[in-house]
Structure formats: structure tokens, C-alpha cells
Design a protein around this motif. Sequence first.
Motif, short mmCIF file in Angstrom:
data_model
loop_
_atom_site.label_atom_id
_atom_site.label_comp_id
_atom_site.label_asym_id
_atom_site.label_seq_id
_atom_site.Cartn_x
_atom_site.Cartn_y
_atom_site.Cartn_z
N PHE A 276 1.04 -1.20 0.02
CA PHE A 276 -0.03 0.07 -0.01
C PHE A 276 0.91 1.17 0.09
N VAL A 277 0.46 2.33 -0.37
CA VAL A 277 0.85 3.61 -0.40
C VAL A 277 -0.37 4.48 0.38
N ALA A 278 0.28 5.35 1.34
CA ALA A 278 -0.83 6.06 2.19
C ALA A 278 -0.55 7.75 2.01
N GLY A 279 -1.31 8.38 1.42
CA GLY A 279 -1.03 9.94 1.42
C GLY A 279 -1.42 10.47 2.79
N GLU A 280 -1.80 11.73 2.70
CA GLU A 280 -2.28 12.48 3.78
C GLU A 280 -3.92 12.78 4.05
N ASP A 281 -4.50 11.85 4.69
CA ASP A 281 -6.09 11.92 4.69
C ASP A 281 -6.33 11.57 6.30
N ASP A 282 -7.74 11.63 6.50
CA ASP A 282 -8.31 11.22 7.81
C ASP A 282 -7.99 9.54 7.99
N MET A 283 -7.99 8.96 6.86
CA MET A 283 -7.55 7.43 7.13
C MET A 283 -6.47 7.15 7.57
#
Length: 340
Positions: A276-283
Motif C-alpha cells: 500500500f501507499v498512504a497519503g495524507e488524509d483522515d484514514m
Amino acid sequence: MNLFNWCCKWNQVPSVWGPGLSKPELKLWNKYRISNIPSLIFLDATSGKVVCRNGLLVIRDDPEGLEFPWGPKPFREVIAGPLLRNNGQSLESSSLEGSHVGVYFSAHWCPPCRSLTRVLVESYRKIKEAGQKFEIIFVSADRSEDSFKQYFSEMPWLAVPYTDEARRSRLNRLYGIQGIPTLIVLDPQGEVITRQGRVEVLNDEDCRGFPWHPKPVLELSDSNAVQLNEGPCLVLFVDSEDDGESEAAKQLIQPIAEKIIAKYKAKEEEAPLLFFVAGEDDMTDSLRDYTNLPEAAPLLTILDMSARAKYVMDVEEITPAIVEAFVNDFLAEKLKPEPI
């Protein structure tokens, strides 16, 4: 599905950080992607390959062992028989030949199932209108025939008759169903394309990616976060909501992901990691909070929810060589876990 819901599930999972599963037991838990207990899996003693993932149903359906050794059968054989439309029309399963097929395990009593069904009806319509040969088969987990009929009346596709409990059970056994809703997408030969049809439908409103061949690297979202529960996951956190930043991160780790997936596919085994790649958000914020990760970015991690363990590499620059070494050390059990 929100992060709180899927995280709370792990409050009842034995942890390596207290009384519970030993390290060898956790390896087996992850290897066979166990998400519910009790679970019973049958293996071929010679090859070690999985014969049947849903042994509990086997014992219930075949208590005398007449079908032993319970090996997997082709989809065409398991589905053989009449299928229904909600207007009462009956069709033979041979009508599926040449079509992609979605095998939909669902029930009216399950709120997430009903929510998915509403979306899936629109996806089904769009795929059919695009001229694709596609059919869905509803395999009910309803608690009564009346509930089945009420729920099925909302569906434009086919269903296994509710009264054919044996066939419904065999389909559950064939795909090792451990929870609903589940949508399995098959190619015209009856081979599995993806077990994550639910995630694909929710993430692809216009169905442009149909039939949804798996992607080596996923961008973490509300709809696919549930996959973090399926086993160890490499998650690369990046410091921007910009699509370009996330895309660059995916391109960085994709060759490593493809290499791992191909290696285990050649052995007819599931890959030991999801990517996975995770950006900047609430999740992402919720995930960092739950796993007590630093705010640094880029941040390379492997998260193992079933073991409540994390592996963290906090460096200024992430390169393909660093990612590959990190993955190889994890698979070789050279990394020291930290508790989640």
C-alpha cells in the motif's frame, strides 16, 4: 467501513505481546490468512498446498467422509444446476459459458451487504450496458427463504436457489468464505481474478477497471483498509495529498511487489505481503494513531495486525534498494517487531 470498526476487531485477537499465540502459530495464522476462529484448513501432506480452506463446512456437510480428500473442484462442476432470476425464471448454469462471473456471498440481515448491493446493482448495469459478458450469482446467507426472496427481489442477476443448501455450502467451501459481503470475480474459464470484488466495486464507480485484475500496489482508502486485516502489509506513507506524489511512491515499490507476487505465484502460494501507499488524509491519520506511528514522511512500514506488530524504517529517502532490503529482511525474520 471505517478504521475504528476494523481496528476494534483486533482487540480480541491473541497477541505476541501477551498470553496468546506463539511465533510459529502466528506464522501459520498469517500464512493462511485466518480472519475468524474457529477455522479448519486441510492441507496436502506431501506438497503442503491447501486442499480446503473451509474445513468446518466439510465436516458439517460430509460427516462420513464420503467426499474425502475434499480437494477443490472446478467452478463449473460446483455451480452445475438450475439458477434463478427474481421473476421465477430458471436457467441452467451452462448459460454462464463465455462470461465473467461474480459470485456474490451476501445476506439481507447484514447492513454492509445491503449497502454493497445497492452499489453493485449500478455496477452490474454499467458493465452490461458496455457490452461486457458478465453475470453475478447470489449465494445467500439469509436465515429464511422469505428473507432470501425479499432481498433477491432487489437484484437483477441470478441466484442459487435458497432450497439448494448443499450447492450454497459447496460454493462457500470452494472459496473459503469467512465473512460477508464477499464478491469473487471469475474469468470465463472459471478461474479467480480477484477475491476483492467488494473493494473494486466501491473504488471504481464507473467500472473502468473491470474485470479488476489485482494491482500490485494499492492506494490506501476507506474501502480497502479492511485488507490490512488479511496479513502483513507493507505501507509506504508519503507527505502529500497530491496524486503525483502517491503515484511516484507506487511506481517506486511496484517492481518489488511484482517480484514478490510472481515468486509466490510460481509456487501456487499467496504472496506473504500486501503493498500500500498512504497519503495524507483522515484514514492515514487514524492508522498512524492506532498503530502509534511517528508523523515522519516518507515512512516505510510493515504492519501485521493479527500479530499486533509493526516494523518501521524511518529514513530521509526511500529508494528501491531500501524497500527490497526491508522486505527481504522481513521475510527472512531478521527484523525486530515493535508492538502495536
